[in-house]
Design an enzyme around this catalytic site. Structure first.
Site, short mmCIF file in Angstrom:
data_model
loop_
_atom_site.label_atom_id
_atom_site.label_comp_id
_atom_site.label_asym_id
_atom_site.label_seq_id
_atom_site.Cartn_x
_atom_site.Cartn_y
_atom_site.Cartn_z
N ASP A 1 1.30 -4.72 8.82
CA ASP A 1 0.16 -3.83 8.67
C ASP A 1 -1.09 -4.71 8.48
O ASP A 1 -1.19 -5.45 7.50
CB ASP A 1 0.37 -2.91 7.46
CG ASP A 1 -0.71 -1.85 7.34
OD1 ASP A 1 -1.84 -2.10 7.81
OD2 ASP A 1 -0.44 -0.78 6.77
N TYR B 1 -11.25 1.96 10.28
CA TYR B 1 -12.46 2.32 9.52
C TYR B 1 -12.79 1.34 8.40
O TYR B 1 -13.71 1.57 7.63
CB TYR B 1 -12.33 3.74 8.94
CG TYR B 1 -11.06 4.03 8.17
CD1 TYR B 1 -10.89 3.61 6.87
CD2 TYR B 1 -10.02 4.75 8.77
CE1 TYR B 1 -9.73 3.87 6.18
CE2 TYR B 1 -8.85 5.02 8.08
CZ TYR B 1 -8.71 4.57 6.79
OH TYR B 1 -7.55 4.83 6.11
N LYS B 2 -12.05 0.23 8.30
CA LYS B 2 -12.35 -0.74 7.25
C LYS B 2 -13.28 -1.81 7.84
O LYS B 2 -14.43 -1.52 8.14
CB LYS B 2 -11.05 -1.29 6.68
CG LYS B 2 -10.31 -0.18 5.92
CD LYS B 2 -8.92 -0.53 5.47
CE LYS B 2 -8.32 0.64 4.70
NZ LYS B 2 -6.88 0.55 4.54
N PHE C 1 0.84 -1.20 0.00
CA PHE C 1 0.00 0.00 0.00
C PHE C 1 0.89 1.25 0.00
O PHE C 1 1.85 1.32 0.75
CB PHE C 1 -0.90 -0.03 1.24
CG PHE C 1 -1.98 1.00 1.22
CD1 PHE C 1 -3.09 0.85 0.41
CD2 PHE C 1 -1.89 2.14 2.01
CE1 PHE C 1 -4.10 1.81 0.39
CE2 PHE C 1 -2.90 3.10 1.99
CZ PHE C 1 -4.00 2.93 1.17
N ARG D 1 -12.28 -3.87 -7.40
CA ARG D 1 -12.07 -4.50 -6.11
C ARG D 1 -13.41 -4.62 -5.39
O ARG D 1 -14.21 -3.67 -5.37
CB ARG D 1 -11.13 -3.57 -5.34
CG ARG D 1 -10.45 -4.14 -4.17
CD ARG D 1 -9.42 -3.15 -3.67
NE ARG D 1 -10.05 -1.99 -3.03
CZ ARG D 1 -9.55 -1.37 -1.96
NH1 ARG D 1 -8.41 -1.77 -1.44
NH2 ARG D 1 -10.16 -0.32 -1.44
#
Ligand SMILES: *Cc1c(COP(=O)(O)O)cnc(C)c1O
Length: 407
Positions: free
Chosen positions: A195, A220-221, A126, A366
């Site tokens: 991560d 927040y995911k 990422f 995605r």
């Protein structure tokens, strides 16, 4: 399609997690497959945040730091996250953003390996992870190098100070073996920094059993903590008192309210805190985490894999799309991804028809599969909608070609 909608609905009828769907606000007519980017609003969050605003902030004012436990909130919620990630008590705290926590832990880890100059990571990690590492390496002016490998195992050598990896890849959804790679890092004399942004709340984690040194993750995911929810970090018990963290703020001091002029780190995980926590955001995050803790992880994982299998099976006939997600279950996180040269426009057309996934440059569609609220019929309907978008060439319309700032 190879399976009927009624067959998909039958799978929902035997889903032991089906009841969790009512715990979320899911707008009518929308299929939400982007919970790996921003989880939906839990029903209970609105009332809880309202209560914190009106009663705790509004009425109790500054007394709430003690009377309503605001000062311990980061640690209290950290203990709940520890249960989700298989970590021991006293190892996990909520603080800052994932990017900032990466900086803090990477700097502290490099400090523990002063004779090594390589931060080893994976090509395609990422961007914030890469940027933070690059920025820190440049800032140190000690000749550190961020090495992006396609095969990290064969690149691990005695120059590597830190192996920094994301557990589940944000594009492909490919998942690493935490235990094996952490062991390999240790065998090479390096520390391992994980991560967990795309894994926590969606795949089983056992940080302590896997011997993980340090880790960060996102609120927040799949934790459904709300936009910009605070992140968390983990430091294994045995490393806590030896790590020198680079951001030494007053709330990471051993005695913040002694107002001493010299910094003394708090014992244990407390030193990883920097400044005053965002109380309203923490209140929202806690609701999402409480829901995640209620769901048995084995059931969450089994449903996640089954949703992905259904998606991949239904998509198998769509030869214009290239599957990017590994087919082997142990190598998969909780999303499916497909490449298509017109991926952006296709995703825009899907979103207009109420199927929300997202697009990742250069060509990736995605779809996040959050087992607490995504149903098997949602997958069936999403693929049917995608087929319709392709058959009708709806995506070719001009308005789907214009790139927006957030994809
Ligand atoms: C979502 C995500 C982040 C988010 O970082 P922020 O600081 O919250 O913007 C970081 N790393 C990975 C791998 C992610 O998926």
């Amino acid at each position: 399609l190879t399976l009927t909608r009624e067959e998909a609905a039958a799978l929902d009828r035997c889903d032991e997690l089906a009841g969790f769907r009512d715990r979320f606000v899911l707008p009518e007519g929308l299929i939400y497959l982007d919970g790996n980017s921003l989880g939906p609003l839990p029903v209970a969050t609105k009332a809880r945040v309202g209560e914190v605003v009106e009663r705790e902030w509004g009425q109790s004012l500054i007394r709430s730091w003690t009377d309503h436990g605001w000062i311990d909130l980061q640690f209290r919620i950290g203990e709940k996250i520890a249960r989700l990630i298989g970590a021991a008590p006293g190892t996990t705290v909520v603080a800052d953003s994932t990017s900032v926590n990466l900086y803090k832990l990477l700097a502290a880890a490099l400090h523990r390996r002063p004779d090594r100059r390589v931060i080893l990571t994976e090509a395609g990690n990422f961007p914030t992870d890469l940027y933070i590492a690059q920025g820190l390496a440049a800032h140190l002016q000690l000749g550190h190098e961020v090495r992006e490998a396609t095969n990290v195992l064969s690149t691990l050598d005695d120059t590597v100070g830190v192996l920094m990896l994301t557990h589940v890849n944000y594009r492909s959804g490919a998942m690493h073996d935490v235990a094996a790679l952490t062991r390999a890092a240790h065998a090479a004399g390096a520390l391992a920094l994980w991560d967990l942004s795309h894994s926590v709340g969606a795949v089983p984690l056992q940080l302590e059993a896997d011997g993980v040194d340090i880790a960060v993750g996102c609120g927040y995911k799949y934790l459904n903590g709300g936009p910009g929810a605070p992140a968390f970090l983990y430091i294994a018990k045995h490393m806590q008192n030896e790590l020198r963290l680079p951001l030494t703020g007053w709330l990471g001091h051993a005695a913040p309210f002694a107002f001493e002029s010299g910094y003394r780190p708090a014992p244990g995980i407390g030193r990883a805190v920097v400044g005053t926590p965002p109380v309203l955001s923490l209140a929202a995050l806690e609701i999402g985490i409480d829901i995640a803790l209620e769901a048995p992880m084995a059931a969450v994982r089994a449903k996640s894999l089954a949703l992905a299998e259904l998606f991949m099976t239904l998509m198998a006939e769509e030869s214009a799309f290239t599957l990017l997600t590994p087919q082997a279950a142990p190598r998969r996180g909780s999303q499916v991804a497909f490449a298509h040269p017109q991926g952006y426009a296709i995703m825009q057309a899907l979103i207009e028809r109420g199927v929300i996934g997202d697009f990742r440059s250069p060509d990736v569609l995605r779809f996040g599969l959050a087992p607490l609220y995504v149903r098997f019929v949602d997958i069936w309907d999403a693929v049917a909608t995608l087929r319709d978008v392709m058959r009708s060439a709806a995506w070719k319309q001009d308005r789907f070609q214009r790139r927006r700032s957030v994809t």
